[in-house]
Design an enzyme around this catalytic site. Structure first.
Site, short mmCIF file in Angstrom:
data_model
loop_
_atom_site.label_atom_id
_atom_site.label_comp_id
_atom_site.label_asym_id
_atom_site.label_seq_id
_atom_site.Cartn_x
_atom_site.Cartn_y
_atom_site.Cartn_z
N GLU A 1 27.36 32.83 77.07
CA GLU A 1 27.32 33.52 78.52
C GLU A 1 26.57 35.06 77.56
OE1 GLU A 1 29.29 34.78 82.37
OE2 GLU A 1 30.25 33.78 81.67
N ASN B 1 31.21 33.10 89.97
CA ASN B 1 32.17 33.67 90.79
C ASN B 1 31.35 34.53 92.01
OD1 ASN B 1 32.10 34.61 87.74
ND2 ASN B 1 33.28 36.03 88.37
#
Length: 438
Positions: A238, A336
């Protein structure tokens, strides 16, 4: 009888409905139907006692009383969504713990500080339950959430998750994934965690990082999973560092171990800045290891390549189209929501699909991409029924007014109708005031 009352009946037809061809199970699309240029087909769908019992071409519906027909007027019908990568324990904390520099490092720091200050059973329950209310109202039927390991607080998180899983049973299928470093999994506590996951049907997850001992740590994690028949779910690469290639190491380890469980890898952002040779070698390994990839375009677009005073030039999104061309399973998910990693979001998988199409240029053609938020994640989560449209499946459907993709994705479709077992649910979203301290 009003049109909404028709949907409350024991049996009715959805007439003049359009369905993306890719969302039918094989051989369940009427053979007489010709898809249009967007691969949408117009059909009639009969729902009886909460099940799909007949599907026929538009106009071929048997004679029926008009009171039993709900006219879709060309609107689309989709199966309910599957959100395979979320962080429900972190969600909805932006107002109290914002990420003021917008970076990945800032997000980690703000989230950790928030956990230290606020995470109690009451706080976790209130925020996670709020997220589930949003997901359900938008038309999601199953969610996989990563849960942080936070020392002594870990037990509280797992207890809240299991309580919510029981409360939402029959409405939302919930799965839990451990979120930790590989170092943490290579301890006695990591072994205890794997045992706990096996007891509750969870998934073993972690964040592999580039280091000289990566392969040995991965071998240990694969051993934990293989011994307990656990699936694996990793956060990989990421970042936008060309040297980051944990995805390749995961795939290579999976082949050496002949791992037979499902492996999911999320993010994989660094592929977008690596050489064609490294990309090809990695994707071949991913394909050979049968790894499914979940892309999180909204969150990655938000965090990656963020620098003060500089306009971002990288999208932070992995090589979605190249993966699909190689036959790799690709999915999209919320990630998220309103926390330091992503300040926005509403647990709406249509928004996720919408933004994925725009960010990754998936509109010419739309092809099989609707499967990436429905059928494919449903298979990876091993849901009891295929997430698709077919005779014999429960009528867990979403009815949209949008007739073409340009209509479906141009508006929020806030007036969608969500059917669960053939009956419309209340799609009223929870008030943000529910998140205020009690």
């Amino acid at each position: 009888m009003t049109s909404h009352n028709i949907l409350e009946g024991k049996g009715y037809w959805l007439s003049n409905a359009q369905v993306p061809l890719s969302l039918f199970l094989p051989k369940h699309c009427p053979p007489t139907v010709t898809p249009n240029s967007e691969k949408l087909v117009q059909v009639e769908i009969c729902i009886e006692e909460g099940m799909i019992t007949k599907i026929c071409a538009s106009g071929d519906r048997p004679p029926s009383h008009e009171n039993d027909v709900y006219d879709m007027k060309g609107g689309q019908v989709w199966p309910t969504f599957v959100d395979i990568h979320t962080h429900l324990d972190k969600g909805h904390i932006w107002h109290r713990s914002p990420n003021l520099d917008g970076t990945f490092e800032g997000a980690i720091a703000a989230s950790g500080e928030d956990g230290d200050r606020y995470w109690t059973a009451e706080d976790l329950y209130r925020r996670m339950n709020f997220a589930l209310k949003c997901s359900y109202a938008h038309g999601t039927q199953a969610i996989r959430t990563h849960l942080d390991l936070r020392g002594e607080e870990t037990e509280v998180t797992w207890d809240v998750f299991q309580a919510l899983r029981e409360e939402w049973q029959g409405k939302l299928e919930l799965q839990a994934v451990s979120l930790s470093t590989l170092d943490e999994l290579c301890t006695p506590e990591g072994q205890q965690l794997a045992d706990r996951l096996a007891e509750i049907g969870g998934i073993l997850g972690g964040m592999p990082l580039m280091n000289p001992n990566l392969d040995s740590k991965l071998r240990h994690v694969f051993s934990l999973a293989k011994e307990r028949n656990l699936d694996l779910d990793f956060h990989t690469d990421e970042n936008l560092h060309p040297e980051a290639c944990t995805l390749y190491h995961v795939a290579n380890t999976a082949q050496k171990y002949e791992f037979e469980g499902h492996i999911t890898c999320g993010h994989c952002c660094s592929l977008a800045v690596q050489t064609p040779e490294i990309v090809q070698e990695t994707l071949k390994a991913v394909k050979a290891a049968n790894i499914a990839i979940v892309s999180l375009p909204m969150c990655n677009l938000y965090l990656q390549d963020r620098q003060p005073g500089k306009t971002p030039t990288y999208r932070g999104v992995t090589l979605i189209q190249e993966m699909q061309k190689m036959g790799i399973s690709v999915m999209f998910a919320s990630d998220n929501c309103r926390d330091p990693f992503f300040a926005f979001g509403d647990h709406d998988m249509l928004e996720v699909f919408n933004q994925s199409v725009r960010i990754a240029h998936l509109d010419i053609p739309y092809g099989n991409w609707p499967q990436a938020v429905t059928t494919i994640p449903g298979k990876i989560m091993k849901l009891p029924n295929p997430v698709a449209i077919a005779v014999g499946l429960p009528a867990n459907l979403i009815l949209f007014k949008g007739r073409r993709f340009t209509e479906l994705l141009a508006r929020s479709q806030h007036d969608r109708i969500v059917l669960r077992n053939g009956k419309p649910i209340d799609t009223t979203l929870p008030d943000y005031a529910e998140l205020d301290k009690l």
